[in-house]
Design a protein around this motif. Structure first.
Motif, mmCIF file in Angstrom:
data_model
loop_
_atom_site.group_PDB
_atom_site.id
_atom_site.type_symbol
_atom_site.label_atom_id
_atom_site.label_comp_id
_atom_site.label_asym_id
_atom_site.label_seq_id
_atom_site.Cartn_x
_atom_site.Cartn_y
_atom_site.Cartn_z
ATOM 1 N N ASN A 1 1.350 6.705 -6.835
ATOM 2 C CA ASN A 1 0.355 7.760 -7.104
ATOM 3 C C ASN A 1 0.983 9.141 -7.012
ATOM 4 O O ASN A 1 0.717 10.032 -7.821
ATOM 5 N N SER B 1 0.843 -1.217 0.000
ATOM 6 C CA SER B 1 0.000 0.000 0.000
ATOM 7 C C SER B 1 0.862 1.244 0.000
ATOM 8 O O SER B 1 0.565 2.223 -0.695
ATOM 9 N N LYS C 1 0.901 4.191 -2.854
ATOM 10 C CA LYS C 1 0.749 5.629 -2.591
ATOM 11 C C LYS C 1 1.920 6.397 -3.216
ATOM 12 O O LYS C 1 1.740 7.480 -3.762
#
Length: 633
Positions: free
Chosen positions: A455, A448, A452
């Protein structure tokens, strides 16, 4: 050629009087008619080119002041959404107790004072004001039911509420910005900020500028002339008037139409308006004409209109027309006098016998001159043909140069974008591979975190392209950047290369605020640190020093490595575009050129030093936002 003496005999009196009488009767009216006509042509030409010049100058003024209005109405856009972050606001909407109401009142009062807005208040889902920054005032909004306002109805549906109107409590105009407050995906209330825009009118009045802003209904909401305010720039239907009266957007003002005496459309958004003397807009006892230029405002359905008075231009055009008419009258008088004088001289010469010999000599001279003129005419024709051929060749060469310039600009833009996106794409490739392995191992928290980061890198690529566009425009708005954050972001972007090279980083600089966009500073640091890593590939123990100090209002960051250094020949071309010592697939030769240009655009400088101990040191100098740097990190 011999002259016939009979040609110079006097004509009978009756025959000579008739042409003279006709000439005396029709020549003066003809001269007067031509004088008036040429005067009008001079007036029209002067007015036409004067209006075009005013339009070009007004277009620049229109763009400047329109951007000022856009900046003024958009700087408060973020403020209502900030109330979602305040826990006391959500507590008040869940439990509207007196204690919670007083806490939010105090918070809104302080926020309103710091933001210099007119009022900030919070409403529940029914449209009733639960807390407001002006709770101490007599005309406080506390307890008011504002559910009929359009900005509340838009915000409660999750849409941005933008509304200009006159307050129903105190009759004070303002610009309202509303935002629906959400909790767990559900709107539990509405936050509203009211701001005053009268400061724009005061600036226009101080600058002696005639301008106004009209909203989506065609109502003038801001004007340098108070007489124009709350007037309609277009006819309003009965249904529209009834709808505006029910919404009380403009309270009970009559909304009369601003009706010009004459309207002439010159171009898109450009008109020539004439107002009669009996309107409220004209203080003189005469008609006044304006050049009206209109431009829509970004992010709003409003229009900004600039009015340029044409009285001085009209007076100047009238003077020009009179000057042309007088000049023609003078020329006509001189021509008539010259013609009469010529006739007198011709009559006297006709009576002399010596005119025959003079005519013979004149014939010979005319023959000689005619030959000379014919030869000169041929030479001129030949020169004109050569000149036209040269002009045609020059025109084709200019067209080819323009096309070549366009292709060069397109190529430089594409290579710049490819160079700047190279590092984020490499980081995305590494992070995506690691994420797949972490997912296979079941390490979801690490995966995760990597997603992130991916992104954020995608957002960074978007900022890079936006930064390249803004760099091409060379705007004056440079922003502020944190040096520490920029270094951390650059090292994170180059994390895989730093880790694989076992690079030692020594940081001796302060986390200061410098005058440059954050993304541009990160671009410069990624280029400098990436070049240092390339130079230290052959070093068994690569070391990077980041050293900074403040000098005369600027902060100097020294990026030094212990690589192989730069030879003398390469130093001559170091900052030239497309010059690189790397293979074609590893570099485009634009990194240092773009970095130096980005630094220079903010008033800074990028230079290079060659320490005696070896390696290379690039020195980045940028203006400080604050004269006192922070503590070293």
């Amino acid at each position: 050629m011999k002259c016939d003496p009979t040609l110079y005999r006097a004509a009978p009196p009756s025959l000579a009087v008739k042409p003279r009488l006709i000439r005396h009767l029709f020549l003066p009216p003809l001269v007067i008619l031509l004088m008036v006509g040429l005067g009008y042509v001079g007036f029209w030409t002067s007015e036409h080119y004067g209006i075009r010049s005013l339009s070009e100058n007004g277009q620049r003024q229109l763009e400047l002041h329109a951007r000022t209005v856009e900046s003024e109405i958009s700087k408060y856009t973020y403020l209502p959404s900030l109330l979602e972050l305040e826990s006391s606001v959500s507590q008040l909407l869940d439990d509207p107790s007196p204690e919670h109401r007083q806490a939010v009142n105090d918070y809104l009062e302080g926020l309103n004072r710091r933001s210099r807005s007119r009022a900030i208040y919070v409403m529940d889902t029914t449209g009733r004001v639960l807390a407001t920054s002006n709770w101490r005032d007599v005309d406080s909004y506390l307890g008011e039911d504002l559910s009929f306002r359009a900005y509340f109805q838009n915000a409660i549906r999750g849409q941005p509420g933008r509304f200009y109107g006159i307050g129903s409590t105190n009759g004070e105009p303002g610009y309202y910005l509303a935002h629906g407050l959400e909790e767990q995906g559900k709107i539990i209330g509405v936050a509203v900020v009211k701001v005053r825009l009268e400061a724009l009118e005061e600036r226009w009045q101080r600058a002696r500028l005639e301008a106004f802003v009209s909203d989506e209904n065609g109502i003038i909401i801001l004007s340098s002339d108070p007489a124009r305010r709350l007037k309609s720039v277009m006819p309003l239907s009965d249904e529209t008037k009834e709808r505006l009266a029910r919404s009380l957007q403009y309270y009970w003002f009559p909304l009369n139409e601003l009706e010009p005496l004459a309207r002439e459309r010159l171009a898109e958004g450009v008109e020539k308006l004439t107002f009669p003397a009996n309107t409220e807009l004209v203080s003189d006892e005469e008609e006044v004409s304006y050049l009206s230029q209109t431009r829509p405002l970004s992010d709003t359905p409003w229009n900004f209109t600039l009015l340029t008075p044409l009285q001085d231009l009209r007076r100047e055009a009238i003077n020009q027309g009179i000057l042309v008419a007088v000049a023609f009258a003078l020329v006509a008088f001189l021509l008539i006098a010259w013609n009469e004088r010529r006739k007198v001289i011709a009559t006297r010469l006709a009576a002399r016998e010596a005119l025959q010999e003079a005519n013979n000599q004149l014939e010979r001279r005319i023959t000689e001159r005619t030959g000379d003129l014919r030869a000169s005419n041929e030479r001129l024709k030949s020169q004109i043909r050569e000149r036209r051929q040269a002009e045609e060749t020059l025109r084709r060469a200019q067209d080819e140069l323009v096309q070549a310039g366009k292709l060069a600009a397109i190529g430089q833009m594409s290579t710049s974008i490819a160079h700047e996106l190279n590092q984020p794409l490499a980081a995305l490739r590494t992070l995506s591979g690691n994420t797949v392995r972490f997912l296979e191992r079941g390490q979801l928290d690490v995966a995760s975190t990597n997603l992130k980061t991916i992104n954020e890198l995608i957002d960074r690529m978007g900022r890079i392209t936006a930064s390249l566009r803004s760099f091409a425009r060379r705007g004056d708005d440079q922003g502020q950047a944190s040096l520490g954050k920029a270094v951390d972001a650059a090292l994170q972007l180059l994390g895989s290369r730093v880790e694989s090279a076992h690079l030692q980083v020594h940081r001796h600089f302060s986390d200061v605020q410098v005058q440059i966009d954050q993304t541009r500073l990160e671009q410069i640091l990624v280029n400098l640190i990436g070049n240092a890593l390339d130079a230290m590939q052959a070093q068994p123990l690569p070391v990077l020093w980041l050293e900074g100090d403040a000098v005369e209002g600027k902060y100097r960051l020294r990026v030094r490595d212990n690589g192989h250094g730069i030879d003398l020949e390469t130093r001559k071309h170091l900052f030239e575009p497309f010059f690189t010592t790397k293979p074609g697939e590893q570099g485009l030769g634009l990194g240092l050129t773009l970095s130096a240009s980005l630094a220079a655009a903010t008033g800074g400088h990028l230079g290079v030093e060659h320490p005696a101990s070896g390696g290379t040191a690039f020195v980045l100098s940028l203006p400080l936002v604050s004269p006192l740097p922070a503590e070293p990190i």
